[in-house]
Design a protein around this motif. Structure first.
Motif, PDB file in Angstrom:
ATOM      1  N   PHE A 225       0.828  -1.201   0.000  1.00 51.95           N
ATOM      2  CA  PHE A 225       0.000   0.000   0.000  1.00 51.95           C
ATOM      3  C   PHE A 225       0.865   1.255   0.000  1.00 51.95           C
ATOM      4  N   VAL A 226       0.579   2.159  -0.936  1.00 52.04           N
ATOM      5  CA  VAL A 226       1.204   3.473  -0.956  1.00 52.04           C
ATOM      6  C   VAL A 226       0.408   4.377  -0.026  1.00 52.04           C
ATOM      7  N   LEU A 227       1.058   4.921   0.985  1.00 47.99           N
ATOM      8  CA  LEU A 227       0.348   5.723   1.977  1.00 47.99           C
ATOM      9  C   LEU A 227       0.158   7.149   1.473  1.00 47.99           C
ATOM     10  N   PRO A 228      -1.037   7.696   1.628  1.00 47.74           N
ATOM     11  CA  PRO A 228      -1.259   9.103   1.241  1.00 47.74           C
ATOM     12  C   PRO A 228      -0.376  10.023   2.078  1.00 47.74           C
ATOM     13  N   ARG A 229      -0.017  11.144   1.494  1.00 44.32           N
ATOM     14  CA  ARG A 229       0.848  12.086   2.204  1.00 44.32           C
ATOM     15  C   ARG A 229       0.176  12.627   3.462  1.00 44.32           C
ATOM     16  N   ASP A 230      -1.044  13.092   3.337  1.00 45.89           N
ATOM     17  CA  ASP A 230      -1.700  13.803   4.435  1.00 45.89           C
ATOM     18  C   ASP A 230      -2.873  12.987   4.962  1.00 45.89           C
ATOM     19  N   ILE A 231      -2.570  11.936   5.732  1.00 46.38           N
ATOM     20  CA  ILE A 231      -3.636  11.108   6.301  1.00 46.38           C
ATOM     21  C   ILE A 231      -4.384  11.871   7.388  1.00 46.38           C
TER      22      ILE A 231
ATOM     23  N   LYS B 179      -5.861   5.507   7.850  1.00 46.77           N
ATOM     24  CA  LYS B 179      -5.407   5.845   9.201  1.00 46.77           C
ATOM     25  C   LYS B 179      -5.877   4.796  10.207  1.00 46.77           C
ATOM     26  N   ARG B 180      -7.130   4.387  10.102  1.00 46.62           N
ATOM     27  CA  ARG B 180      -7.658   3.370  11.015  1.00 46.62           C
ATOM     28  C   ARG B 180      -6.966   2.023  10.783  1.00 46.62           C
ATOM     29  N   TRP B 181      -6.746   1.683   9.508  1.00 51.82           N
ATOM     30  CA  TRP B 181      -6.085   0.416   9.165  1.00 51.82           C
ATOM     31  C   TRP B 181      -4.679   0.366   9.761  1.00 51.82           C
ATOM     32  N   LEU B 182      -3.937   1.456   9.645  1.00 55.76           N
ATOM     33  CA  LEU B 182      -2.596   1.511  10.205  1.00 55.76           C
ATOM     34  C   LEU B 182      -2.624   1.442  11.726  1.00 55.76           C
ATOM     35  N   ALA B 183      -3.545   2.177  12.337  1.00 59.33           N
ATOM     36  CA  ALA B 183      -3.632   2.202  13.798  1.00 59.33           C
ATOM     37  C   ALA B 183      -3.898   0.802  14.353  1.00 59.33           C
TER      38      ALA B 183
ATOM     39  N   GLY C 104      -4.670  15.209   7.779  1.00 58.87           N
ATOM     40  CA  GLY C 104      -5.177  16.527   7.450  1.00 58.87           C
ATOM     41  C   GLY C 104      -6.669  16.555   7.179  1.00 58.87           C
ATOM     42  N   ALA C 105      -7.166  17.742   6.901  1.00 55.94           N
ATOM     43  CA  ALA C 105      -8.579  17.909   6.577  1.00 55.94           C
ATOM     44  C   ALA C 105      -8.905  17.093   5.339  1.00 55.94           C
ATOM     45  N   GLY C 106      -9.934  16.277   5.434  1.00 52.65           N
ATOM     46  CA  GLY C 106     -10.286  15.416   4.321  1.00 52.65           C
ATOM     47  C   GLY C 106      -9.328  14.261   4.138  1.00 52.65           C
ATOM     48  N   GLY C 107      -8.549  13.946   5.174  1.00 52.42           N
ATOM     49  CA  GLY C 107      -7.571  12.867   5.088  1.00 52.42           C
ATOM     50  C   GLY C 107      -8.226  11.500   4.962  1.00 52.42           C
TER      51      GLY C 107
ATOM     52  N   ASN D 206      -2.981   0.047  20.807  1.00 52.89           N
ATOM     53  CA  ASN D 206      -2.727   0.103  19.375  1.00 52.89           C
ATOM     54  C   ASN D 206      -2.133   1.454  18.981  1.00 52.89           C
ATOM     55  N   GLY D 207      -2.408   1.876  17.756  1.00 51.16           N
ATOM     56  CA  GLY D 207      -1.797   3.101  17.254  1.00 51.16           C
ATOM     57  C   GLY D 207      -2.561   4.367  17.552  1.00 51.16           C
ATOM     58  N   GLU D 208      -3.465   4.333  18.498  1.00 48.11           N
ATOM     59  CA  GLU D 208      -4.181   5.559  18.868  1.00 48.11           C
ATOM     60  C   GLU D 208      -3.189   6.589  19.392  1.00 48.11           C
ATOM     61  N   GLY D 209      -3.250   7.788  18.850  1.00 42.67           N
ATOM     62  CA  GLY D 209      -2.319   8.832  19.245  1.00 42.67           C
ATOM     63  C   GLY D 209      -1.089   8.915  18.360  1.00 42.67           C
ATOM     64  N   PHE D 210      -0.971   8.013  17.399  1.00 43.63           N
ATOM     65  CA  PHE D 210       0.173   8.015  16.492  1.00 43.63           C
ATOM     66  C   PHE D 210       0.083   9.216  15.557  1.00 43.63           C
ATOM     67  N   ASP D 211       1.203   9.923  15.351  1.00 41.84           N
ATOM     68  CA  ASP D 211       1.242  11.109  14.507  1.00 41.84           C
ATOM     69  C   ASP D 211       1.720  10.693  13.110  1.00 41.84           C
TER      70      ASP D 211
END
Length: 272
Positions: free
Chosen positions: A128-134, A144-148, A136-139, A158-163
């Motif tokens: 998976f190619v990750l979007p640049r601005d996960i 983001k949920r899949w990664l977390a 951001g507004a309209g991310g 889990n990844g809650e709070g991950f930047d």
């Protein structure tokens, strides 16, 4: 995601750390006009997502206290590699070209005594190619949920709070100045006779200049989610296969009654 790392992970990391340059081969397949074309590339292994090692030359550290089983590399979204993966970003996007994001990565670890003999890791998975601005507004909230869900916190969770924005910038900063500069080069693969398109080729981006918009816009972090892992030690010889418990690989290879289960993975010794 399991509370503990995949059972094969530490062995793979230790073998990669023995390499002078941590490269691996990535196999993809593209579809054009009904024809499937294989592609093989040599890439630099960039660690596991969420686990960037400290780098004194990188002024943008990544997140700390997290880990995952997702193998990472970086790419330029203008490259053919991106097209071969369907020209899509995120985990929910569907390719309009029919391309598949199923890949296989291969690491070769030569023996110090005899480079003709060594160890081989073959890792199949979804890429998976990750979007640049996960964030951001309209991310991309799905990605983001899949990664977390696939991130682990060292103190539990889990990844809650991950930047995610921080991680993106940290991956960019971990590259050499010359490689960072390559992301603002002219279009990769374009004939030089067409000129530079107003861009400055071969212009490094210094360690304190990580806000170069053109380069950041082309730069992408890519993750591989392993779905089958194979280890071959020619010194042994020894061959091990790991498949997710209850997953498609376990079913298709009829491994459900063999080997041992450790967390989410089944380990089976097979004939080399």
């Amino acid at each position: 995601m399991s509370l503990s790392p995949a059972s094969w992970k530490q062995a793979l990391i230790s073998h990669i750390q023995s390499l002078a340059c941590p490269t691996f081969t990535l196999a993809t397949a593209s579809i054009s006009g009904g024809t499937v074309s294989p592609h093989v590339r040599t890439l630099i292994y960039r660690g596991f997502y969420g686990e960037l090692p400290p780098n004194k030359y990188n002024p943008q550290p990544g997140n700390t206290g997290y880990s995952s089983d997702l193998i990472t590399f970086t790419t330029d979204k203008r490259m053919e590699k991106f097209k071969d993966l369907g020209e899509v970003e995120g985990v929910s996007a569907t390719s309009s070209t029919g391309a598949t994001n199923n890949v296989e990565a291969c690491f070769w670890i030569p023996s110090k005594e005899n480079p003709m003999i060594g160890k081989q890791w073959r890792i199949r998975g979804r890429c998976f190619v990750l979007p640049r601005d996960i964030d951001g507004a309209g991310g991309d909230t799905t990605t983001k949920r899949w990664l977390a869900e696939r991130l682990r916190r060292n103190e539990g969770g889990n990844g809650e709070g991950f930047d995610f924005g921080r991680e993106y910038k940290a991956h960019f900063g971990n590259l050499s100045p010359v490689l960072r500069g390559s992301f603002r080069n002219p279009l990769p693969g374009a004939p030089k006779e067409l000129g530079t398109g107003g861009l400055t080729p071969k212009s490094p981006i210094g360690d304190e200049e990580l806000n170069q918009e053109v380069a950041l816009d082309n730069f992408r972090v890519v993750v591989i989610e392993p779905t089958r892992v194979e280890y071959l030690n020619l010194d042994g010889p020894l061959k091990l296969v790991w498949v997710p418990v209850g997953g498609e690989a376990e079913k298709s290879e009829m491994l459900g009654k063999f080997g041992k289960v450790d967390g989410d993975w089944r380990e089976v010794e097979v004939w080399p």
